[in-house]
Design a protein around this motif. Structure first.
Motif, PDB file in Angstrom:
ATOM      1  N   ARG A 117      -9.166  47.923  21.179  1.00  0.00           N
ATOM      2  CA  ARG A 117      -8.688  49.258  20.814  1.00  0.00           C
ATOM      3  C   ARG A 117      -7.156  49.288  20.742  1.00  0.00           C
ATOM      4  N   SER A 303     -12.720  50.224  14.055  1.00  0.00           N
ATOM      5  CA  SER A 303     -12.904  51.634  14.413  1.00  0.00           C
ATOM      6  C   SER A 303     -14.385  51.960  14.542  1.00  0.00           C
ATOM      7  N   GLN A 307     -15.995  53.521  17.986  1.00  0.00           N
ATOM      8  CA  GLN A 307     -16.553  54.872  17.973  1.00  0.00           C
ATOM      9  C   GLN A 307     -18.012  54.904  18.425  1.00  0.00           C
TER      10      GLN A 307
END
Length: 718
Positions: A117, A303, A307
């Motif tokens: 991240r 991403s 998520q």
């Protein structure tokens, strides 16, 4: 001591050193705040002026939580050397994290996701500002600990960075050779003249190598003897790598190159995360620029991973804990398919328990309805298909333990101690996983038995009520009296129905007996499980391994300190030799505990669990058959009772008619007990009829419960 106008540091507080600068821990003279200062040396001023000022300009342009902040640019008092005053990261670099023995085989999954991240977010900020870093590596990713104890990683060292748009290229060479893109490696390391220009995607290659290093604790491309000892083979590995491969090694001198398309089994990442990560690594570790992903796709795919939420699923049949990565907006059907991909258990064969209760997952519901799980509190998956438990697959840590050389070699001894300690930490992690697997197995099986016991109880109650009702509703004496008087065809049919009801009562009686036997069998098994769970909780193997590791770590720290010395005196050398012997003995003791107290018990538990699962499957299938027998009997009894009620209604009506004509005495024989009034008889039969309907309803409801539990497409013949 050295200083600028506002900051002070000592040269002993060195944090890192490169070709053009050194980084020190410093303090603000007024506030005492800790900072990091990058002091440029004489060699740095030999670079072109625009290159010298490039790092200052890049850092001034950047402002992001995952990029080290620039506070000020100052100069030393005497030599007037340029000094960058930056944010101080007290926990060292990602490289220092990976070099600790505890992370010899890579980071834990949660920590790796933090790295992913932070690195992706920092790089995204660079691209938004049109900057290429050109030296991405673990040593240039700093770590600090946030206010809640969480790790925060930040990109640093922008000495090689420059502004570059996506469609621009550069020809200068920067970076660290193990992390260099193959085109840059050819020119910078092999010194081969070539006119290739490089684009921003060189950062993607370096990022891929960095992420692989963080996930596994090792570099992905390693020739025999190491990357820096065999540079030609290193170049062959990174340029000849097949599409889809994420690692290449040469295990013996002049040996063949071996390719890997998956992460090693020693990696701590779950298969759920690996399945998401490997395609990313394969597509950014691509030599041909035309085939390599761009930044947009890299950011989109990372991403997508970040998520997702994790649903922990423990397969009771396989004795394996799975991490299922899904989006909250997905349906349960997508979750069930993801479980199938990891477990090979088809969605229609999946049944779930959570915290001791059935968890019915309807495919059309949103995945947000799935319970919040953890590794210690997962969904328990039960497969309808009976299979042999596989258990956790792992590599024996003993295979990764190096041996000390006989002579005293401080650097070699340190490296060996680090390798042994790393294997010891791996053994500790595996021991915890094996013990946790046993505990989840016993807990999950106990819960499933409780569900079966509850089903048995409901079925048994319905069966007993049905038996009681059948016994009370046969009307044997009254029906015989009526048959003697009338001798009609209706009464003969009623007698046949009565016989049929008696037969159904016998079937229900056998069902009741079978259920009772199943309850007793499951009760014994539950007692065994409770006893085994107590034994697992009393297991001390984890503490024994931890004790060995603690003692080994003390020796390791001494070896780490000694390796910096030019040599040892005679007495110190003798102590060092004794430490090596004791260190080896501790390692052997640790491995013995792991093999005999952890692995052997785990393997024995798999055999026992396999037998128990077969017993549970047999019991479950038997209860399914009993349940359908009860359901079938209820249906037939309902039909027979309805027909019998109709006949008795007709006879009762006839009796009333006969009494109205004054023929009661001639129609009814003398009986040893009083005959109820016709109206009472009709009411009584109606009550029995209504009660039979209720019982039939209960039996049908029980049948639906069993069908929901077992999902059997059609009922077996009774």
């Amino acid at each position: 001591m050295q200083s600028t106008v506002n900051y002070l540091w000592h040269t002993d507080d060195l944090l890192g050193q490169g070709a053009t600068a050194s980084v020190y821990k410093a303090r603000n003279k007024k506030s005492g705040e800790l900072v990091a200062v990058k002091v440029f040396n004489t060699a740095s001023y030999l670079r072109p002026r625009e290159v010298q000022g490039r790092e200052f300009e890049v850092l001034r342009k950047l402002n992001h939580p995952n990029i080290v902040k620039l506070f000020a640019v100052e100069e030393t008092g005497n030599s007037r050397q340029k000094v960058l005053v930056m944010e101080y990261c007290s926990s060292g670099s990602l490289l220092s994290v990976l070099e600790s023995p505890e992370h010899s085989f890579g980071l834990p999954e949660e920590e790796f996701l933090v790295v992913l991240r932070c690195v992706a977010a920092g790089m995204n900020h660079l691209r938004e500002n049109g900057i290429v870093h050109r030296d991405i590596k673990p040593g240039n990713i700093m770590r600090l600990v946030g206010g809640e104890g969480q790790s925060i990683y930040k990109l640093t060292d922008f000495g090689a960075a420059r502004e570059l748009d996506d469609d621009e290229q550069f020809v200068s060479v920067y970076g660290t050779e193990e992390y260099l893109h193959p085109d840059m490696y050819e020119r910078a390391v092999l010194r081969k003249p070539q006119q290739k220009a490089f684009g921003v995607t060189v950062d993607l290659w370096s990022t891929g190598v960095t992420l692989y290093h963080a996930a596994t604790g090792s570099l992905p491309f390693v020739p025999f003897g190491g990357p820096r000892r065999n540079k030609e083979i290193m170049y062959r590995i990174i340029t000849e790598k097949p599409a889809g491969a994420i690692a290449g090694t040469q295990k013996r001198e002049n040996g063949p190159l071996e390719w890997s398309y998956t992460l090693p089994i020693t990696c701590q990442l779950s298969m759920g995360l690996q399945s998401q990560l490997v395609p990313i690594l394969a597509n950014i570790l691509e030599v041909e620029q035309a085939k390599c992903w761009g930044f947009d796709q890299f950011f989109a795919e990372t991403s997508d991973i970040l998520q997702r939420v994790v649903v922990h699923v423990f397969s009771l049949s396989q004795v394996v804990l799975h991490h299922i990565y899904i989006h909250v907006h997905n349906t349960v059907a997508i979750f069930l398919e993801a479980v199938y991909e990891q477990t090979s258990v088809a969605p229609q064969h999946q049944e779930y328990l959570f915290e001791g209760h059935c968890s019915v997952l309807k495919p059309n519901l949103s995945a947000k309805h799935i319970a919040h799980t953890t590794a210690s509190s997962p969904l328990i998956l039960f497969s309808i298909a009976n299979e042999t438990p596989k258990g956790l697959a792992f590599r024996d840590p003993a295979l990764d333990i190096p041996k000390f050389v006989p002579k005293v070699d401080l650097q070699a001894d340190y490296n060996t101690a680090k390798g042994v300690l790393g294997a010891g930490y791996q053994a500790l992690r595996l021991a915890r996983a094996l013990l946790a697997g046993q505990e989840l197995t016993l807990r999950g099986l106990h819960w499933f038995l409780e569900v079966l016991q509850a089903t048995c109880k409901r079925t048994l109650e319905v069966t007993r009520v049905a038996l009681l009702f059948l016994s009370s509703s046969l009307g044997t004496e009254r029906l015989s009296d009526m048959a003697e008087v009338r001798g009609t065809q209706e009464l003969r049919r009623a007698t046949e129905l009565r016989t049929q009801l008696r037969a159904l009562a016998e079937v229900l009686s056998r069902c009741s007996h079978n259920i009772t036997e199943a309850q007793m069998s499951m009760g014994h098994l539950s007692s065994e499980l409770a006893k085994n769970r107590d034994q697992v909780h009393e297991d001390r193997s984890i503490q024994q391994i931890q004790c060995c590791l603690d003692k080994m770590y003390v020796t390791y720290k001494q070896f780490r300190k000694s390796r910096m010395r030019p040599g040892l005196g005679y007495n110190e050398e003798q102590i060092h030799k004794l430490d090596k012997v004791n260190f080896s003995h501790l390692a052997k003791r640790l491995l013995k505990v792991f093999q005999e107290e952890c692995v052997q018990k785990y393997q024995a538990s798999l055999v026992t669990h396999g037998k128990r699962m077969r017993e549970v499957h047999d019991t479950r299938n038997h209860l399914r058959q009993v349940g359908y027998s009860v359901a079938t009997c209820s249906t037939k009894a309902q039909e027979a009772q309805e027909n019998l009620s109709k006949i008795l209604d007709q006879l009762s009506h006839q009796l009333l008619q006969d009494r109205a004509e004054g023929a009661e005495a001639s129609l009814l024989p003398v009986t040893p007990y009083p005959i109820p009034a016709p109206t009472d008889l009709v009411l009584h039969m109606q009550e029995l009829y209504e009660e039979m309907k209720l019982v039939a309803f209960d039996l049908q409801d029980n049948n639906r419960i069993i069908e929901g539990l077992n999902r059997v497409p059609s009922a077996p013949d009774v």
